[in-house]
Scaffold this motif. Sequence first.
Motif: not given
Length: 108
Positions: A94-101, A79-92
């Motif tokens: 957000i980063l993609a959105l910032v770069v696009a803007i 469960a911790q590993g899955k939560a970590g993956v979700v966080v990483v994908f979320g950060l990626v």
Amino acid sequence: MNVAASIGANVAINAALARKRLIGHFETAGALAPETAVALPPKAPAFMVKSLVKQGVLVPAEEGRFYLDRTANSQALLAQGKAGVVVVFGLVAILALVVAILLIVGER
């Protein structure tokens, strides 16, 4: 690296090490069932004991002893590993959105 990120990383590392030491204590003692339960190690972090009991990883037995539920431990780690993956994908994302803007604003 900013101070808050550094402190956060340090807290996470210390929590992971405390968890590993605590689980190791029960593994080494062979405390895997009520009849083989053992006492907590000296200076066991109360926050970690409480968390592991809540997750069902450490199971209270008689006379203040505990034993390790390996199945619950595996499920908690998964469960911790899955939560970590979700966080990483979320950060990626957000980063993609910032770069696009920045690219769109830079073209104007």
